[in-house]
Motif scaffolding. Structure first.
Motif, mmCIF file in Angstrom:
data_model
loop_
_atom_site.group_PDB
_atom_site.id
_atom_site.type_symbol
_atom_site.label_atom_id
_atom_site.label_comp_id
_atom_site.label_asym_id
_atom_site.label_seq_id
_atom_site.Cartn_x
_atom_site.Cartn_y
_atom_site.Cartn_z
ATOM 1 N N ARG A 161 43.124 53.446 43.698
ATOM 2 C CA ARG A 161 44.025 53.258 44.815
ATOM 3 C C ARG A 161 44.598 51.845 44.813
ATOM 4 N N PRO A 162 45.687 51.594 45.541
ATOM 5 C CA PRO A 162 46.192 50.233 45.676
ATOM 6 C C PRO A 162 45.098 49.283 46.149
ATOM 7 N N GLY A 163 44.974 48.151 45.458
ATOM 8 C CA GLY A 163 43.940 47.173 45.773
ATOM 9 C C GLY A 163 42.626 47.398 45.057
ATOM 10 N N ALA A 164 42.472 48.538 44.379
ATOM 11 C CA ALA A 164 41.207 48.840 43.697
ATOM 12 C C ALA A 164 41.017 47.939 42.493
ATOM 13 N N SER A 175 46.586 40.297 38.010
ATOM 14 C CA SER A 175 45.403 39.628 37.466
ATOM 15 C C SER A 175 45.719 38.155 37.292
ATOM 16 N N GLY A 176 44.694 37.359 37.082
ATOM 17 C CA GLY A 176 44.878 35.928 36.876
ATOM 18 C C GLY A 176 43.545 35.279 36.593
ATOM 19 N N SER A 210 41.227 45.740 23.524
ATOM 20 C CA SER A 210 42.304 46.726 23.659
ATOM 21 C C SER A 210 42.585 47.026 25.121
ATOM 22 N N VAL A 211 41.506 47.112 25.914
ATOM 23 C CA VAL A 211 41.686 47.325 27.350
ATOM 24 C C VAL A 211 42.438 46.155 27.961
ATOM 25 N N ARG A 212 42.067 44.938 27.556
ATOM 26 C CA ARG A 212 42.716 43.741 28.104
ATOM 27 C C ARG A 212 44.218 43.754 27.794
ATOM 28 N N GLU A 213 44.565 44.126 26.565
ATOM 29 C CA GLU A 213 45.984 44.199 26.202
ATOM 30 C C GLU A 213 46.698 45.288 26.995
ATOM 31 N N GLY A 214 46.019 46.421 27.186
ATOM 32 C CA GLY A 214 46.615 47.499 27.968
ATOM 33 C C GLY A 214 46.852 47.091 29.409
ATOM 34 N N ILE A 215 45.888 46.376 29.985
ATOM 35 C CA ILE A 215 46.034 45.896 31.359
ATOM 36 C C ILE A 215 47.193 44.907 31.458
ATOM 37 N N ALA A 216 47.367 44.079 30.428
ATOM 38 C CA ALA A 216 48.489 43.138 30.427
ATOM 39 C C ALA A 216 49.820 43.882 30.441
ATOM 40 N N HIS A 227 40.213 33.595 36.998
ATOM 41 C CA HIS A 227 39.201 33.563 38.060
ATOM 42 C C HIS A 227 39.550 34.509 39.218
ATOM 43 N N ARG A 228 40.373 35.508 38.934
ATOM 44 C CA ARG A 228 40.698 36.506 39.940
ATOM 45 C C ARG A 228 40.450 37.895 39.353
ATOM 46 N N PRO A 229 39.909 38.804 40.138
ATOM 47 C CA PRO A 229 39.698 40.156 39.612
ATOM 48 C C PRO A 229 41.038 40.847 39.372
ATOM 49 N N THR A 230 41.061 41.720 38.379
ATOM 50 C CA THR A 230 42.237 42.535 38.125
ATOM 51 C C THR A 230 42.216 43.722 39.078
ATOM 52 N N THR A 231 43.302 43.930 39.789
ATOM 53 C CA THR A 231 43.366 45.010 40.772
ATOM 54 C C THR A 231 44.696 45.749 40.655
ATOM 55 N N VAL A 232 44.691 47.001 41.095
ATOM 56 C CA VAL A 232 45.942 47.722 41.289
ATOM 57 C C VAL A 232 46.706 47.013 42.410
ATOM 58 N N VAL A 233 48.016 46.895 42.281
ATOM 59 C CA VAL A 233 48.781 46.160 43.290
ATOM 60 C C VAL A 233 48.653 46.827 44.654
ATOM 61 N N ASP A 234 48.595 46.006 45.687
ATOM 62 C CA ASP A 234 48.693 46.512 47.046
ATOM 63 C C ASP A 234 50.156 46.835 47.341
ATOM 64 N N VAL A 235 50.361 47.756 48.244
ATOM 65 C CA VAL A 235 51.720 48.116 48.654
ATOM 66 C C VAL A 235 52.004 47.395 49.965
ATOM 67 N N THR A 236 52.751 46.307 49.878
ATOM 68 C CA THR A 236 53.076 45.509 51.057
ATOM 69 C C THR A 236 54.519 45.761 51.478
#
Length: 222
Positions: free
Chosen positions: A32-35, A68-69, A52-58, A71-80
């Motif tokens: 879900r968004p934010g997950a 992602s960034g 490979s996962v890291r490249e796919g996430i990029a 020292h920040r967790p990678t998350t699905v974007v929130d819908v703002t």
């Protein structure tokens, strides 16, 4: 923690496969968004390397689907609301241009394909298909409009926001699916008819209104 089951990655470009599988899971509502998206868990589920996962996430980050960034967790974007305003404003301009261009450039095969997708949408609504299925047909309809327009740079611009549009529409359906179901067939049927034989100016207005209706519906639910 239970790992969301994903289809195993085929051995082509593994980064592309990882992006495809995670994108599918996001669009199916598994993430879900934010997950959070955790490299270790995804790599284990897909049976590929963390690299490979890291490249796919990029790749998904470039599509605007994840954030992602350092020292920040990678998350699905929130819908703002701000994101919705930006994405749908861009989409309205692109859809208007795609529709009026397709009005001139579409082949009979393109037009028949649009009619067929409207028929599939009607069947999906009548048989109570789930939101992701309806959205897949919705996006397929618009993909065909862009293809019919025959403008490669316009299609590239659409593809740059396409994943975000799908995610935002998924959020719209999850928050207020009855409004979406009640309108989706009629709106797409009108677009198909106008692209086939309608007035150009009316088509432009309807194409924009279609997007603004979706935008206002989502903003009202957020």
């Amino acid at each position: 923690m239970e790992v969301t089951p994903l289809r195993k990655a085929a051995r082509r470009g593994l980064a592309d496969e990882a992006a495809d599988r995670v994108r599918e899971a996001i669009f199916a509502g598994h993430f879900r968004p934010g997950a959070p998206l955790r490299e270790v868990e995804l790599a284990a589920s897909l049976e590929i390397s963390r690299g490979s996962v890291r490249e796919g996430i990029a790749q998904l980050a470039r599509e605007g689907l994840v954030r992602s960034g350092w020292h920040r967790p990678t998350t699905v974007v929130d819908v703002t609301p701000e994101d919705v305003e930006e994405v749908y404003s861009v989409r309205a301009a692109l859809d208007r241009l795609a529709a009026v261009t397709a009005r001139t450039a579409a082949s009979e095969e393109d037009l028949d394909a649009l009619d067929a997708l409207v028929a599939e949408l009607a069947t999906a609504v009548r048989t109570h298909a789930d939101g992701p299925r309806l959205l897949a047909l919705d996006i397929a309809f618009h993909d065909r409009v862009y293809a019919a327009a025959g403008n490669g740079r316009l299609t590239e611009a659409w593809e740059a926001v396409r994943s975000q549009v799908f995610l935002f529409q998924l959020q719209r359906v999850s928050l207020g699916h009855q409004h979406y179901r009640a309108r989706v067939v009629a709106e797409h049927r009108e677009l198909a008819e106008l692209i086939r034989s309608g007035d150009r100016e009316r088509l432009a207005r309807v194409a924009e209104a279609h997007v603004h209706s979706a935008q206002q519906s989502l903003l009202a639910e957020l």
